[in-house]
Design an enzyme around this catalytic site. Structure first.
Site, PDB file in Angstrom:
ATOM      1  CD  GLU A  42      -3.102  -0.745  -0.048  1.00 50.65           C
ATOM      2  OE1 GLU A  42      -3.087   0.045  -0.740  1.00 50.65           O
ATOM      3  OE2 GLU A  42      -3.649  -1.685  -0.254  1.00 50.65           O
ATOM      4  CE1 TYR A 125      -6.956   2.885  -0.578  1.00 55.36           C
ATOM      5  CE2 TYR A 125      -4.507   2.952  -0.190  1.00 55.36           C
ATOM      6  CZ  TYR A 125      -5.722   2.368  -0.711  1.00 55.36           C
ATOM      7  OH  TYR A 125      -5.235   1.141  -1.418  1.00 55.36           O
ATOM      8  CG  ASP A 143      -8.008   4.106  -4.228  1.00 53.50           C
ATOM      9  OD1 ASP A 143      -9.139   4.133  -4.846  1.00 53.50           O
ATOM     10  OD2 ASP A 143      -7.356   3.481  -4.925  1.00 53.50           O
TER      11      ASP A 143
END
Length: 372
Positions: A42, A125, A143
């Site tokens: 991520e 996020y 996102d």
């Protein structure tokens, strides 16, 4: 045949999950629930394309297979492995968070949104994405892809650059999230995947293959291509720079950038502000205590950051002298060890050519110094 309007958001869930399970791309971080591996992916994927991340992800985990390995990694090695991914503060925050997890949390990642959000470099996020993917938490991972899909789906004209719009979208998505942990994980991934490959940016959405086409208000009203609404970014500042490739006795001059600011702590080729002509470039070399002996080449390059654009002129020079105390003279192996950002890619390629023949500089154009 006209499409019926979206009546409740919950109606999108079954077709979205079914579509993802049949069409999802085969990506390595989707095959694990290990919080360390999910978190690394991520962070790497922030503002970076999937295709660019794939190779880095595999190499990074081979070098640092655990959060403890990352926590104790030498910074130079970490930055070298990150070289070319950009946004280098991500790598430093990654290691800072790894140290927190390894030292203060017994090597275990927090399993809640709030706990993950407290780690360095982890925002809304990322905390949601890791909490859902690794721990099955009902946290919407919102996102850019999700914002685009949602605004088109609901014909939302709010400015997605406004935190209030993002907060509102998150609040609307949360109640429709599935209950089962595996479905939660799939739901977030599916929303993002739909935005990445079907409801795409920079062009018309592929409504003919979208599992949510029958529910999409943007499609029905003809507004999908104009969404999402986003306030324009400020124009990038342009900076002119002159970069020097100094070669001496089979070595190239490098120096380390300051420990804060843009490209903090990375290695660069010596440079000066402004576009210097040959006479001024020679004078700058002399100010650094170097005497040019041969003029080899003049280069130009441009690099775009999110907020600034570098326009670079470069000179390839053979010199004598040591230069300032912060100059490091690197041979080929030393050059390979150091993290040099992609902003200097054009000059790095040339440096490798210069050092490519058993450490002996290669005179690319011949010629004598214009300052002799």
């Amino acid at each position: 045949m006209p499409h019926a309007p979206l009546t409740t958001l919950s109606e999108i869930v079954p077709p979205l999950l079914a579509w993802y399970r049949a069409n999802a791309r085969d990506l390595p971080w989707r095959k694990t629930r290990d919080s360390y591996r999910v978190w690394v992916s991520e962070i790497m994927l922030q503002q970076t394309r999937v295709a660019a991340v794939l190779g880095y992800y595999q190499r990074f985990l081979s070098a640092f297979p655990s959060v403890e390995a990352l926590a104790h990694a030498p910074e130079e090695r970490l930055m070298k492995l990150w070289e070319g991914l950009g946004y280098y503060s991500r790598a430093r925050n990654l290691q800072s968070a790894a140290r927190t997890v390894a030292t203060d949390l017994g090597g275990e990642f927090p399993d809640t949104y709030e706990g993950l959000l407290a780690l360095p470099g982890v925002g809304d996020y990322t905390a949601s994405a890791v909490a859902s993917a690794s721990f099955g938490r009902r946290e919407p991972a919102v996102d850019g892809n999700v914002l685009r899909v949602f605004t088109r789906l609901t014909d939302c004209h709010g400015d997605i650059a406004d935190p209030k719009t993002k907060k509102s979208i998150r609040e609307q998505i949360e109640p429709i999230m599935p209950i089962e942990p595996e479905d939660i994980r799939v739901f977030n991934q599916a929303f993002m995947e739909l935005g990445a490959v079907v409801c795409v940016p920079g062009g018309p959405p592929k409504c003919d293959v979208c599992p949510l086409a029958d529910s999409c208000l943007g499609r029905r009203l003809g507004t999908a291509e104009s969404l999402p609404v986003k306030s324009p970014k400020k124009a990038r500042r342009v900076e002119e720079k002159t970069v020097f490739l100094f070669s001496r006795s089979g070595k190239i001059a490098l120096r380390k950038r300051p420990s804060d600011g843009l490209l903090a702590g990375l290695w660069e080729f010596p440079n000066a502000d402004g576009t210097l002509d040959e006479a001024a470039a020679g004078a700058q070399s002399i100010l650094w205590g170097l005497t040019p002996s041969a003029w080899n080449q003049r280069l130009t390059a441009k690099h775009i950051f999110s907020h600034v654009e570098w326009h670079m002129t470069g000179y390839v020079l053979e010199v004598s002298g040591d230069g300032p105390g912060d100059f490091f003279w690197a041979d080929g192996p030393e050059l390979e060890k150091r993290a040099i950002p992609s902003a200097f890619a054009r000059f790095l390629s040339e440096a490798k050519i210069l050092l490519g023949e058993k450490g002996t500089e290669k005179n690319l154009e011949g010629g004598t110094s214009p300052w002799a």
